[in-house]
Design a protein around this motif. Sequence first.
Motif, mmCIF file in Angstrom:
data_model
loop_
_atom_site.group_PDB
_atom_site.id
_atom_site.type_symbol
_atom_site.label_atom_id
_atom_site.label_comp_id
_atom_site.label_asym_id
_atom_site.label_seq_id
_atom_site.Cartn_x
_atom_site.Cartn_y
_atom_site.Cartn_z
ATOM 1 N N PHE A 343 15.948 -5.112 18.924
ATOM 2 C CA PHE A 343 14.868 -5.069 17.939
ATOM 3 C C PHE A 343 15.281 -5.671 16.600
ATOM 4 N N ALA A 344 16.534 -6.055 16.452
ATOM 5 C CA ALA A 344 17.059 -6.555 15.175
ATOM 6 C C ALA A 344 16.074 -7.524 14.515
ATOM 7 N N HIS A 345 15.451 -7.084 13.437
ATOM 8 C CA HIS A 345 14.458 -7.905 12.745
ATOM 9 C C HIS A 345 14.706 -7.925 11.241
ATOM 10 N N THR A 346 15.906 -7.472 10.846
ATOM 11 C CA THR A 346 16.316 -7.509 9.444
ATOM 12 C C THR A 346 17.656 -8.239 9.369
ATOM 13 N N PRO A 347 18.020 -8.755 8.189
ATOM 14 C CA PRO A 347 19.323 -9.416 8.066
ATOM 15 C C PRO A 347 20.475 -8.514 8.500
ATOM 16 N N ASP A 348 20.486 -7.273 8.042
ATOM 17 C CA ASP A 348 21.563 -6.344 8.381
ATOM 18 C C ASP A 348 21.573 -6.034 9.879
ATOM 19 N N GLY A 349 20.396 -5.799 10.453
ATOM 20 C CA GLY A 349 20.320 -5.486 11.882
ATOM 21 C C GLY A 349 20.819 -6.624 12.741
ATOM 22 N N LEU A 350 20.404 -7.851 12.399
ATOM 23 C CA LEU A 350 20.833 -9.014 13.172
ATOM 24 C C LEU A 350 22.333 -9.235 13.026
ATOM 25 N N GLU A 351 22.842 -9.066 11.810
ATOM 26 C CA GLU A 351 24.277 -9.263 11.573
ATOM 27 C C GLU A 351 25.114 -8.270 12.377
ATOM 28 N N LYS A 352 24.732 -7.009 12.360
ATOM 29 C CA LYS A 352 25.500 -5.989 13.079
ATOM 30 C C LYS A 352 25.503 -6.252 14.583
ATOM 31 N N SER A 353 24.367 -6.630 15.133
ATOM 32 C CA SER A 353 24.297 -6.891 16.575
ATOM 33 C C SER A 353 25.123 -8.110 16.957
ATOM 34 N N LEU A 354 25.020 -9.177 16.163
ATOM 35 C CA LEU A 354 25.782 -10.389 16.470
ATOM 36 C C LEU A 354 27.281 -10.169 16.279
ATOM 37 N N GLN A 355 27.655 -9.427 15.254
ATOM 38 C CA GLN A 355 29.074 -9.107 15.049
ATOM 39 C C GLN A 355 29.646 -8.379 16.260
ATOM 40 N N SER A 356 28.893 -7.415 16.755
ATOM 41 C CA SER A 356 29.356 -6.623 17.901
ATOM 42 C C SER A 356 29.471 -7.479 19.156
ATOM 43 N N LEU A 357 28.460 -8.298 19.416
ATOM 44 C CA LEU A 357 28.480 -9.120 20.625
ATOM 45 C C LEU A 357 29.524 -10.230 20.536
ATOM 46 N N LYS A 358 29.779 -10.719 19.326
ATOM 47 C CA LYS A 358 30.794 -11.773 19.147
ATOM 48 C C LYS A 358 32.162 -11.278 19.618
ATOM 49 N N LYS A 359 32.467 -10.016 19.332
ATOM 50 C CA LYS A 359 33.759 -9.449 19.733
ATOM 51 C C LYS A 359 33.875 -9.316 21.248
ATOM 52 N N LEU A 360 32.733 -9.208 21.921
ATOM 53 C CA LEU A 360 32.733 -8.980 23.368
ATOM 54 C C LEU A 360 32.532 -10.254 24.170
ATOM 55 N N CYS A 361 32.221 -11.342 23.472
ATOM 56 C CA CYS A 361 31.850 -12.584 24.148
ATOM 57 C C CYS A 361 33.080 -13.424 24.507
ATOM 58 N N GLU A 362 33.168 -13.818 25.780
ATOM 59 C CA GLU A 362 34.288 -14.643 26.248
ATOM 60 C C GLU A 362 33.935 -16.123 26.238
ATOM 61 N N GLY A 363 32.649 -16.439 26.126
ATOM 62 C CA GLY A 363 32.206 -17.829 26.103
ATOM 63 C C GLY A 363 31.457 -18.132 24.821
ATOM 64 N N ASN A 364 30.257 -18.698 24.982
ATOM 65 C CA ASN A 364 29.411 -19.002 23.826
ATOM 66 C C ASN A 364 28.423 -17.871 23.583
ATOM 67 N N LEU A 365 28.189 -17.579 22.304
ATOM 68 C CA LEU A 365 27.200 -16.587 21.920
ATOM 69 C C LEU A 365 25.946 -17.310 21.453
ATOM 70 N N TYR A 366 24.834 -17.078 22.146
ATOM 71 C CA TYR A 366 23.555 -17.694 21.817
ATOM 72 C C TYR A 366 22.650 -16.644 21.165
ATOM 73 N N CYS A 367 21.894 -17.071 20.149
ATOM 74 C CA CYS A 367 20.980 -16.164 19.468
ATOM 75 C C CYS A 367 19.587 -16.770 19.426
ATOM 76 N N LEU A 368 18.639 -16.083 20.052
ATOM 77 C CA LEU A 368 17.237 -16.489 20.019
ATOM 78 C C LEU A 368 16.486 -15.485 19.156
ATOM 79 N N PHE A 369 15.775 -15.948 18.142
ATOM 80 C CA PHE A 369 15.073 -15.019 17.259
ATOM 81 C C PHE A 369 14.007 -15.760 16.459
ATOM 82 N N GLY A 370 13.133 -14.978 15.849
ATOM 83 C CA GLY A 370 12.146 -15.495 14.906
ATOM 84 C C GLY A 370 11.929 -14.436 13.844
ATOM 85 N N CYS A 371 10.943 -14.621 12.985
ATOM 86 C CA CYS A 371 10.603 -13.625 11.971
ATOM 87 C C CYS A 371 9.097 -13.393 11.988
#
Length: 478
Positions: A343-371
């Motif tokens: 549901f990340a729809h705020t700057p802080d929410g998106l940052e926290k989710s991407l930070q967490s997934l970046k640590k777990l990602c072994e390949g490329n991290l893709y982000c699809l989103f809008g506002c």
Amino acid sequence: MKLNELLKYIDYEELFGNSEITISGLCADSQKARKGDLFFCYKGKDNDSHDFAKQAVEGGAVAIMCERKLDVSVPQVIVKDGRKVIAQTARAFYGFADKNLKIVGITGTNGKTTTTYMLDSIFKCAGKKCGVIGTLGIGYADKFVSPELTTPDPIFLHSILSDMSLCGVEYVFMEVSAHALYYNKIEGLHFDVGIFTNCTQDHLDFFGNMSDYADCKKKLFENGRCRYAVINSDDKLGRQLVSEINGAVSYGLNDPADVFAVDINENINGTSFVINLFDDLYEMKLNIPARHNVYNAMGASACAKLLGIETEDIAKGLSQLDKVTGRLERVARYNGADIFVDFAHTPDGLEKSLQSLKKLCEGNLYCLFGCGGNRDKTKRPLMGKIASKYSDFCIITSDNPRYEDPYDIISQIEQGVKGSGKKYVTVTERETATEYAINLLEKGDILLVAGKGGEYYQEIMGIKHSYNDNEIIKKIIG
């Protein structure tokens, strides 16, 4: 119920007409007025319901509660604040059902929904009957009501609390939005525990600045409304609340707190940590990843402990929660890659989710989103900047454009992506964008589809079209 019985419990200035009239229902929408209703008038942001009082009377309303005298044939009660009085009246009309319930209110920019579901799982493990009210809907006693607002309007809210009480519900876990606090939707309610998760940028289209937004969040803890206050002390506003609220319980990771966690271990399947819960040490396991969910778990644990739940039941309840719909939910695995919906729809929410997934990602991290359209425009380039900072590739698309042109929204997001050196594409149609992103995935990659979470619609030009990220993803991958 007689009108004069209701008037005992509200603040009013004058009464014109017969107060012995029987009230059989409450209504704040003239188009839904029925025979026997008491109709409420107040001045809103865009409309003034005083203008529709005659329509309500034609629909069957037998009395009006308003902020100025009107030319209508039914009794009128003049009040100073129409919105506040709706909550007071609804509470009385439904027999003060909240007094039969232990209610926990959660406020904050992010984490409200997850915290309510963590609490629901914990208390059910302890053998309690629970109800949840929030963004994903209302659930209790094998009943489910589809979501409309994070915090329901007072008439509906008190009718639900009344039915919960009749159904034997003991504990209610309720999201309390900043808008609900601003509009006095919870006037008269008292909470056994109030939880504050965080305060980061959102809704500035409505509140104008962060100071006013923060002041609204603080209203949950004013005037003795909460018996206990559980506060995230790693948040700037949280630290202020801890210093201002007598006996506040703090939780956090960075500063000394009453409740904290150590030995945090994150992986794609979840998170484990050791919690210090008022000096009671216990190992906790979550089936949902990300450090910010450790914060949600600490807040829920502190609340449960204050209400008498044993630590063993708290740990068991957290471990039995498989997912929270649309909250960093792993919805599919495709071509060796993992796909998450959030549901990340705020700057802080998106940052926290991407930070967490970046640590777990072994390949490329893709982000699809809008506002979302017709909402805070200042966060759009900020979210573009955050997405490009943490992901390897961005797919910018539509969210709920509402009455705005999707191209304009995407263009504003792009301003934050340009200059980052990261590759990105813009695909206006969300389902097409999702299919494009999925086709990029290879083994070890992660795709985050952000912004809509568990929503089952996409709002375009005032029409809510059926749409759910989870279902679209599963349709695409077959």
